[in-house]
Scaffold this motif. Sequence first.
Motif, PDB file in Angstrom:
ATOM      1  N   TYR A  73      35.434  28.515  10.758  1.00 44.68           N
ATOM      2  CA  TYR A  73      34.633  29.530  10.061  1.00 44.68           C
ATOM      3  C   TYR A  73      33.880  28.921   8.882  1.00 44.68           C
ATOM      4  N   LYS A  74      34.548  28.078   8.091  1.00 45.30           N
ATOM      5  CA  LYS A  74      33.896  27.482   6.916  1.00 45.30           C
ATOM      6  C   LYS A  74      32.755  26.559   7.313  1.00 45.30           C
ATOM      7  N   LEU A  75      32.932  25.813   8.394  1.00 47.78           N
ATOM      8  CA  LEU A  75      31.884  24.875   8.797  1.00 47.78           C
ATOM      9  C   LEU A  75      30.695  25.577   9.444  1.00 47.78           C
ATOM     10  N   ASN A  76      30.912  26.743  10.060  1.00 51.38           N
ATOM     11  CA  ASN A  76      29.824  27.467  10.699  1.00 51.38           C
ATOM     12  C   ASN A  76      29.274  28.597   9.848  1.00 51.38           C
ATOM     13  N   MET A  77      29.767  28.759   8.633  1.00 49.47           N
ATOM     14  CA  MET A  77      29.341  29.862   7.785  1.00 49.47           C
ATOM     15  C   MET A  77      27.839  29.849   7.475  1.00 49.47           C
ATOM     16  N   PRO A  78      27.175  28.697   7.302  1.00 44.76           N
ATOM     17  CA  PRO A  78      25.733  28.750   7.038  1.00 44.76           C
ATOM     18  C   PRO A  78      24.922  29.344   8.179  1.00 44.76           C
ATOM     19  N   TYR A  79      25.482  29.371   9.380  1.00 46.11           N
ATOM     20  CA  TYR A  79      24.744  29.857  10.532  1.00 46.11           C
ATOM     21  C   TYR A  79      25.003  31.324  10.841  1.00 46.11           C
ATOM     22  N   LEU A  80      25.900  31.959  10.078  1.00 48.09           N
ATOM     23  CA  LEU A  80      26.173  33.374  10.295  1.00 48.09           C
ATOM     24  C   LEU A  80      25.096  34.210   9.609  1.00 48.09           C
ATOM     25  N   VAL A  81      24.699  35.260  10.239  1.00 47.79           N
ATOM     26  CA  VAL A  81      23.707  36.152   9.655  1.00 47.79           C
ATOM     27  C   VAL A  81      24.457  37.353   9.097  1.00 47.79           C
ATOM     28  N   GLY A  82      24.396  37.504   7.793  1.00 44.97           N
ATOM     29  CA  GLY A  82      25.078  38.620   7.144  1.00 44.97           C
ATOM     30  C   GLY A  82      24.186  39.840   7.078  1.00 44.97           C
ATOM     31  N   ALA A  83      24.796  40.959   6.796  1.00 43.70           N
ATOM     32  CA  ALA A  83      24.035  42.200   6.702  1.00 43.70           C
ATOM     33  C   ALA A  83      23.075  42.182   5.520  1.00 43.70           C
ATOM     34  N   ASP A  84      23.369  41.396   4.504  1.00 46.59           N
ATOM     35  CA  ASP A  84      22.467  41.339   3.360  1.00 46.59           C
ATOM     36  C   ASP A  84      21.222  40.508   3.647  1.00 46.59           C
ATOM     37  N   MET A  85      21.210  39.741   4.734  1.00 46.99           N
ATOM     38  CA  MET A  85      20.047  38.938   5.094  1.00 46.99           C
ATOM     39  C   MET A  85      19.076  39.677   6.005  1.00 46.99           C
ATOM     40  N   ILE A  86      19.498  40.786   6.577  1.00 46.04           N
ATOM     41  CA  ILE A  86      18.664  41.518   7.519  1.00 46.04           C
ATOM     42  C   ILE A  86      17.853  42.557   6.761  1.00 46.04           C
ATOM     43  N   LYS A  87      16.581  42.557   6.992  1.00 45.84           N
ATOM     44  CA  LYS A  87      15.706  43.526   6.346  1.00 45.84           C
ATOM     45  C   LYS A  87      15.190  44.498   7.397  1.00 45.84           C
ATOM     46  N   ALA A  88      15.267  45.757   7.095  1.00 48.12           N
ATOM     47  CA  ALA A  88      14.789  46.780   8.021  1.00 48.12           C
ATOM     48  C   ALA A  88      13.365  47.148   7.643  1.00 48.12           C
ATOM     49  N   PHE A  89      12.519  47.207   8.629  1.00 50.26           N
ATOM     50  CA  PHE A  89      11.130  47.588   8.422  1.00 50.26           C
ATOM     51  C   PHE A  89      10.867  48.906   9.136  1.00 50.26           C
ATOM     52  N   ARG A  90      10.130  49.764   8.497  1.00 47.68           N
ATOM     53  CA  ARG A  90       9.762  51.043   9.102  1.00 47.68           C
ATOM     54  C   ARG A  90       8.299  50.962   9.513  1.00 47.68           C
ATOM     55  N   ARG A  91       8.053  51.313  10.739  1.00 47.38           N
ATOM     56  CA  ARG A  91       6.683  51.320  11.234  1.00 47.38           C
ATOM     57  C   ARG A  91       6.012  52.623  10.844  1.00 47.38           C
ATOM     58  N   ASN A  92       4.806  52.529  10.398  1.00 52.01           N
ATOM     59  CA  ASN A  92       4.037  53.725  10.077  1.00 52.01           C
ATOM     60  C   ASN A  92       3.208  54.186  11.265  1.00 52.01           C
ATOM     61  N   ASN A  93       2.744  53.261  12.051  1.00 50.37           N
ATOM     62  CA  ASN A  93       1.901  53.583  13.204  1.00 50.37           C
ATOM     63  C   ASN A  93       2.727  53.478  14.476  1.00 50.37           C
ATOM     64  N   VAL A  94       3.470  54.501  14.773  1.00 55.59           N
ATOM     65  CA  VAL A  94       4.298  54.514  15.963  1.00 55.59           C
ATOM     66  C   VAL A  94       3.508  55.178  17.079  1.00 55.59           C
ATOM     67  N   ASN A  95       3.449  54.498  18.228  1.00 59.17           N
ATOM     68  CA  ASN A  95       2.759  55.103  19.377  1.00 59.17           C
ATOM     69  C   ASN A  95       3.611  56.232  19.939  1.00 59.17           C
ATOM     70  N   GLN A  96       3.030  57.371  20.058  1.00 60.48           N
ATOM     71  CA  GLN A  96       3.765  58.532  20.574  1.00 60.48           C
ATOM     72  C   GLN A  96       3.426  58.685  22.037  1.00 60.48           C
ATOM     73  N   ILE A  97       4.448  58.591  22.870  1.00 56.29           N
ATOM     74  CA  ILE A  97       4.263  58.672  24.312  1.00 56.29           C
ATOM     75  C   ILE A  97       4.307  60.151  24.710  1.00 56.29           C
ATOM     76  N   GLY A  98       3.432  60.536  25.605  1.00 59.56           N
ATOM     77  CA  GLY A  98       3.440  61.909  26.116  1.00 59.56           C
ATOM     78  C   GLY A  98       2.476  62.826  25.382  1.00 59.56           C
ATOM     79  N   LYS A  99       1.818  62.353  24.365  1.00 59.08           N
ATOM     80  CA  LYS A  99       0.840  63.176  23.643  1.00 59.08           C
ATOM     81  C   LYS A  99      -0.544  62.869  24.192  1.00 59.08           C
ATOM     82  N   ASP A 100      -1.366  63.854  24.248  1.00 57.00           N
ATOM     83  CA  ASP A 100      -2.738  63.662  24.689  1.00 57.00           C
ATOM     84  C   ASP A 100      -3.525  62.998  23.581  1.00 57.00           C
ATOM     85  N   SER A 101      -4.264  61.968  23.950  1.00 50.85           N
ATOM     86  CA  SER A 101      -5.092  61.310  22.961  1.00 50.85           C
ATOM     87  C   SER A 101      -6.487  61.882  22.923  1.00 50.85           C
ATOM     88  N   SER A 102      -6.759  62.889  23.729  1.00 47.62           N
ATOM     89  CA  SER A 102      -8.101  63.464  23.757  1.00 47.62           C
ATOM     90  C   SER A 102      -8.269  64.619  22.822  1.00 47.62           C
TER      91      SER A 102
END
Length: 102
Positions: A73-102
């Motif tokens: 564990y100690k030798l492989n610790m630099p390669y672990l991805v912790g929850a504090d390293m993950i960034k969540a991004f929110r998309r503003n332009n989400v394609n909506q399926i099933g809606k008419d574009s006309s």
Amino acid sequence: MRQINKEVMGSSKNSEDVLANTVDSCVADALIKLGGGLITGTLFSLLLFKRKSWPAVFGVGVGAGMGMSNCHYKLNMPYLVGADMIKAFRRNNVNQIGKDSS
């Protein structure tokens, strides 16, 4: 001569020194776990199992396994991805399926 504060500039350690410190820590931890397993196995052997040798050997094996697991564990610790390293991004332009574009 002007001295540079290493805390401001960032500490630059050699990778060999970091690896050596990690391996030293691993060996020390493994020896402590091995000794603890030996002592625990010997106590169980003396008190419960009529001085058989297998509890001491089992204790040494468990201690060695725990030491190796912690080392892994100690030798492989630099390669672990912790929850504090993950960034969540929110998309503003989400394609909506099933809606008419006309």
